[in-house]
Write an enzyme that holds these catalytic residues in place. Structure first.
Site, PDB file in Angstrom:
ATOM      1  CD  GLU A   1      -3.076  -0.600   2.297  1.00 41.09           C
ATOM      2  OE1 GLU A   1      -2.793   0.259   3.175  1.00 41.09           O
ATOM      3  OE2 GLU A   1      -4.104  -1.282   2.359  1.00 41.09           O
TER       4      GLU A   1
ATOM      5  CG  ASP B   1      -3.558   8.562   8.112  1.00 39.60           C
ATOM      6  OD1 ASP B   1      -3.688   7.330   8.084  1.00 39.60           O
ATOM      7  OD2 ASP B   1      -3.657   9.286   7.108  1.00 39.60           O
TER       8      ASP B   1
ATOM      9  CE1 TYR C   1      -7.188  -1.588   6.964  1.00 40.09           C
ATOM     10  CE2 TYR C   1      -5.831  -1.064   5.059  1.00 40.09           C
ATOM     11  CZ  TYR C   1      -6.011  -1.088   6.427  1.00 40.09           C
ATOM     12  OH  TYR C   1      -5.028  -0.606   7.252  1.00 40.09           O
TER      13      TYR C   1
END
Length: 265
Positions: A53, A64, A179
């Site tokens: 990725e 994040d 995912y």
């Protein structure tokens, strides 16, 4: 409809090569420099990664944690752009599939408000899939269709809180793999994998035939091995970016080899 090459490769090689499970490292493009980032991509692929990725630096990375935010800021300060990310992927020329992980804004900015240019150029650069972290399924059908019509896999993110009805909707049109976010919150290393991970993976598998990769919070070889007991793939990001920041590409490569050995056992 034939399987996407990511899925076909996964299945054709036993789900992560002959090992049965896939290690998927995440790297922030352009960190710590463009040259080092290119070398890092090549080294992780050679060290046992089954897919890679590549994160596109963005100025407002809400999903994040501190490590990815820090690496993103460094890459942005050095001028890394969406175009630069595609150039890195092209130059690295990896033998394993590359999935671009990004927020929607850099994609639209690159294409002048449309995703078609980015998608086409990403495929030409060698990318195999696209994961748009801030585009929930159904939020913009036109954008989703643009990706689905392209050669890129549309990788979907699903969370532990996604109920069964929403899960099936969220996975409509998905390709490549799914995912699964192993826990709520932002990216970053944690002490252990969630105790309900097996049940989470089983629930996603009931809604899709695609391989299920688990990420968010996995940082050690022991955690990666634990996650690989249930999932088809394991994504590791923050711990690897910390290793790269601490000891350069050599330490990054060592970390990937340890994780690959754990996942592939």
């Amino acid at each position: 409809m034939s399987e996407h090459p990511i899925t076909a490769r996964w299945r054709g090689r036993g789900g992560g090569g002959a090992h049965g499970r896939a290690l998927i490292p995440y790297l922030t493009a352009g960190f710590p420099t463009a040259a080092a980032s290119r070398e890092a991509l090549r080294r992780v692929a050679a060290a046992g990664a089954d897919l890679v990725e590549v994160g596109v630096p963005f100025s407002d990375p809400l999903a994040d944690g501190p490590t990815i935010q820090r690496t993103t800021q460094v890459a942005l300060e050095q001028g890394m752009t969406a175009a630069g990310v595609l150039a890195l992927i092209r130059e690295a020329a990896l033998a394993v599939p590359v999935v671009i992980m990004t927020y929607l804004n850099p994609v639209l900015a690159y294409g002048g408000g449309s995703v078609e240019r980015f998608v086409a150029d990403a495929h030409a650069a060698g990318a195999a899939g696209l994961l748009l972290t801030d585009l929930p399924a159904g939020a913009d059908p036109a954008i989703e269709q643009s990706v689905m019509r392209s050669p890129l896999a549309l990788i979907r993110l699903v969370a532990p809180t996604t109920d069964d009805a929403r899960l099936r909707t969220a996975l409509a049109g998905a390709s490549g793999f799914v995912y699964l976010i192993s826990r709520l919150g932002v990216t970053g290393a944690r002490d252990r994998v969630p105790p309900d991970l097996e049940a989470q993976v089983r629930r996603v598998r009931a809604a899709t035939p695609l391989p299920v990769a688990v990420g968010f919070g996995i940082s050690t070889a022991a955690q990666a091995a634990a996650a690989a007991r249930y999932a088809d793939g394991v994504v590791v990001g923050s711990a690897l970016m910390d290793a790269l920041a601490r000891g350069g590409v050599d330490e990054l490569e060592r970390s990937v080899r340890e994780l690959a050995a754990a996942v592939h056992e």
